[in-house]
Design a protein around this motif. Sequence first.
Motif, PDB file in Angstrom:
ATOM      1  N   UNK A  48       0.821  -1.204   0.000  1.00 23.89           N
ATOM      2  CA  UNK A  48       0.000   0.000   0.000  1.00 23.89           C
ATOM      3  C   UNK A  48       0.862   1.264   0.000  1.00 23.89           C
ATOM      4  N   UNK A  49       1.935   1.252   0.769  1.00 25.23           N
ATOM      5  CA  UNK A  49       2.832   2.417   0.792  1.00 25.23           C
ATOM      6  C   UNK A  49       3.498   2.617  -0.566  1.00 25.23           C
ATOM      7  N   UNK A  50       3.932   1.515  -1.192  1.00 25.87           N
ATOM      8  CA  UNK A  50       4.555   1.626  -2.509  1.00 25.87           C
ATOM      9  C   UNK A  50       3.564   2.141  -3.540  1.00 25.87           C
ATOM     10  N   UNK A  51       2.326   1.657  -3.481  1.00 27.83           N
ATOM     11  CA  UNK A  51       1.311   2.121  -4.427  1.00 27.83           C
ATOM     12  C   UNK A  51       0.978   3.596  -4.210  1.00 27.83           C
ATOM     13  N   UNK A  52       1.018   4.034  -2.941  1.00 26.68           N
ATOM     14  CA  UNK A  52       0.709   5.429  -2.634  1.00 26.68           C
ATOM     15  C   UNK A  52       1.690   6.374  -3.311  1.00 26.68           C
ATOM     16  N   UNK A  53       2.952   5.978  -3.408  1.00 30.00           N
ATOM     17  CA  UNK A  53       3.970   6.828  -4.028  1.00 30.00           C
ATOM     18  C   UNK A  53       4.141   6.542  -5.519  1.00 30.00           C
ATOM     19  N   UNK A  54       3.945   5.304  -5.922  1.00 32.13           N
ATOM     20  CA  UNK A  54       4.222   4.937  -7.316  1.00 32.13           C
ATOM     21  C   UNK A  54       3.081   5.300  -8.263  1.00 32.13           C
ATOM     22  N   UNK A  55       1.852   5.244  -7.805  1.00 34.25           N
ATOM     23  CA  UNK A  55       0.733   5.561  -8.702  1.00 34.25           C
ATOM     24  C   UNK A  55       0.764   7.004  -9.203  1.00 34.25           C
ATOM     25  N   UNK A  56       0.971   8.008  -8.332  1.00 34.95           N
ATOM     26  CA  UNK A  56       1.095   9.377  -8.881  1.00 34.95           C
ATOM     27  C   UNK A  56       2.270   9.523  -9.839  1.00 34.95           C
ATOM     28  N   UNK A  58       3.492   7.202 -11.727  1.00 31.73           N
ATOM     29  CA  UNK A  58       3.085   6.541 -12.975  1.00 31.73           C
ATOM     30  C   UNK A  58       2.202   7.456 -13.809  1.00 31.73           C
ATOM     31  N   UNK A  59       1.263   8.132 -13.171  1.00 33.00           N
ATOM     32  CA  UNK A  59       0.370   9.037 -13.899  1.00 33.00           C
ATOM     33  C   UNK A  59       1.147  10.190 -14.518  1.00 33.00           C
ATOM     34  N   UNK A  60       2.112  10.723 -13.779  1.00 31.30           N
ATOM     35  CA  UNK A  60       2.908  11.839 -14.305  1.00 31.30           C
ATOM     36  C   UNK A  60       3.708  11.398 -15.525  1.00 31.30           C
ATOM     37  N   UNK A  61       4.376  10.242 -15.421  1.00 34.74           N
ATOM     38  CA  UNK A  61       5.202   9.770 -16.534  1.00 34.74           C
ATOM     39  C   UNK A  61       4.343   9.474 -17.752  1.00 34.74           C
ATOM     40  N   UNK A  62       3.230   8.785 -17.549  1.00 34.76           N
ATOM     41  CA  UNK A  62       2.365   8.418 -18.680  1.00 34.76           C
ATOM     42  C   UNK A  62       1.775   9.661 -19.330  1.00 34.76           C
ATOM     43  N   UNK A  63       1.336  10.617 -18.511  1.00 34.88           N
ATOM     44  CA  UNK A  63       0.745  11.837 -19.067  1.00 34.88           C
ATOM     45  C   UNK A  63       1.765  12.643 -19.859  1.00 34.88           C
ATOM     46  N   UNK A  78      -4.409   4.939 -18.497  1.00 34.87           N
ATOM     47  CA  UNK A  78      -4.178   4.223 -19.753  1.00 34.87           C
ATOM     48  C   UNK A  78      -2.822   4.582 -20.330  1.00 34.87           C
ATOM     49  N   UNK A  79      -2.170   3.596 -20.926  1.00 45.11           N
ATOM     50  CA  UNK A  79      -0.904   3.848 -21.591  1.00 45.11           C
ATOM     51  C   UNK A  79      -1.129   4.636 -22.881  1.00 45.11           C
ATOM     52  N   UNK A  80      -0.148   5.390 -23.314  1.00 45.93           N
ATOM     53  CA  UNK A  80      -0.322   6.173 -24.547  1.00 45.93           C
ATOM     54  C   UNK A  80      -0.496   5.264 -25.758  1.00 45.93           C
ATOM     55  N   UNK A  81      -1.438   5.607 -26.595  1.00 49.14           N
ATOM     56  CA  UNK A  81      -1.571   4.913 -27.876  1.00 49.14           C
ATOM     57  C   UNK A  81      -0.536   5.391 -28.879  1.00 49.14           C
ATOM     58  N   UNK A  82      -0.126   6.639 -28.724  1.00 52.44           N
ATOM     59  CA  UNK A  82       0.943   7.200 -29.547  1.00 52.44           C
ATOM     60  C   UNK A  82       1.961   7.834 -28.609  1.00 52.44           C
ATOM     61  N   UNK A  83       3.131   7.232 -28.541  1.00 57.39           N
ATOM     62  CA  UNK A  83       4.168   7.728 -27.647  1.00 57.39           C
ATOM     63  C   UNK A  83       4.869   8.922 -28.291  1.00 57.39           C
ATOM     64  N   UNK A  84       5.087   9.953 -27.490  1.00 58.58           N
ATOM     65  CA  UNK A  84       5.721  11.157 -28.019  1.00 58.58           C
ATOM     66  C   UNK A  84       6.612  11.790 -26.959  1.00 58.58           C
ATOM     67  N   UNK A 282       3.413  20.255 -18.675  1.00 56.87           N
ATOM     68  CA  UNK A 282       3.588  20.508 -17.243  1.00 56.87           C
ATOM     69  C   UNK A 282       4.158  19.283 -16.523  1.00 56.87           C
ATOM     70  N   UNK A 283       3.647  18.095 -16.874  1.00 56.73           N
ATOM     71  CA  UNK A 283       4.170  16.871 -16.250  1.00 56.73           C
ATOM     72  C   UNK A 283       5.621  16.630 -16.663  1.00 56.73           C
ATOM     73  N   UNK A 284       5.945  16.880 -17.915  1.00 56.51           N
ATOM     74  CA  UNK A 284       7.325  16.712 -18.364  1.00 56.51           C
ATOM     75  C   UNK A 284       8.246  17.694 -17.657  1.00 56.51           C
ATOM     76  N   UNK A 285       7.791  18.921 -17.459  1.00 57.92           N
ATOM     77  CA  UNK A 285       8.602  19.918 -16.751  1.00 57.92           C
ATOM     78  C   UNK A 285       8.834  19.498 -15.298  1.00 57.92           C
ATOM     79  N   UNK A 286       7.809  18.936 -14.656  1.00 59.99           N
ATOM     80  CA  UNK A 286       7.981  18.470 -13.274  1.00 59.99           C
ATOM     81  C   UNK A 286       8.990  17.334 -13.196  1.00 59.99           C
ATOM     82  N   UNK A 287       8.953  16.410 -14.142  1.00 63.81           N
ATOM     83  CA  UNK A 287       9.911  15.309 -14.141  1.00 63.81           C
ATOM     84  C   UNK A 287      11.327  15.793 -14.425  1.00 63.81           C
TER      85      UNK A 287
END
Length: 315
Positions: A48-56, A58-63, A78-84, A282-287
């Motif tokens: 649960x602790x790992x999911x609490x930190x990894x899920x956000x 994951x969303x940032x990277x995928x977005x 959802x994973x990107x249908x077109x990776x860019x 915005x997500x790319x800038x945060x990463x």
Amino acid sequence: MTLPTDAGPTAPFPAARPRAVTDRPVYFPRPKKRISPRSIAILVFLVMCAAFFCLPLYVIVVTSLKTMDQIRLGDIFALPTTWTLQPWLTAWNDACSGINCNGLKVGFVNSLMILFPSLILSLAVSSVTGYALALWNVRWAGPFMFLLFMCAFVPFQIIMIPLIVLSGLVKVYGTVWGIAIVHAILSLPLLTLIFRNYYKDIPDEIMRAAMMDCGSFWRVFVEIIIPMSGNILIVVLIMQITQIWNDFLVGLTFGGLGTQPMTVILANVVITTTGEVRYNENMAAALLTAIPPLVIYFFLGKFFVQGITAGAIKG
């Protein structure tokens, strides 16, 4: 009557049968370990602790790897249908911070220019202060340590205005060196306590021999103490890199228009919108802002643990 002295044909007892070559030792199966309810509860909690930190994350990277058309569908998991990688390139080169659209690369350079002098000042001053308080008979050392201990818990917002006034008087406000000096001042109490506690465990015999050999404050520090401080220097280095790189308030308050660190430019990029909000950029800038301290932890994480535990079991 004499007893036979050999196991010949006249021996009253037959000779023992030799052990067959095919005889093998008997192995008993080990009892299977049963998973206790306590272990299951700990495993569930850790997941649960790992999911609490990894899920956000994951969303940032995928977005950050999606196009805006895919983001508008609303399925954030959802994973990107077109990776860019275009959002990453735009965030690095063309992201707008106010009216300046020079990307995060400007803030990256500013953060590096702030980081190195801040590290040099904070480590140099705090290590010398901790060395003096731990190994030399400094007058009023006790009250000074108590004052440092109290200052370590003073919020930055309380002393922000006096620091702004002082930095303006010495003509460093709005410069890289002004931000570096403020970082060194804010880190001095805690780092001095860390260095002092570490140097306190150095044996007295080493200090007596060093003082008999040369007796110089600076020569003992450079030739004896610094070579013995590898573990604690790595710990303090990682702590300071993370704290200085992720700082927002000091960079925003003491940085000028041309000296804003990466975190300040990131905040300006997120709040600067002209029409549509570009969530992928915005997500790319945060990463991009978070990658440097993550790299430091990946490469120096084991040294950090070794430095923290060094001296923990000294007799």
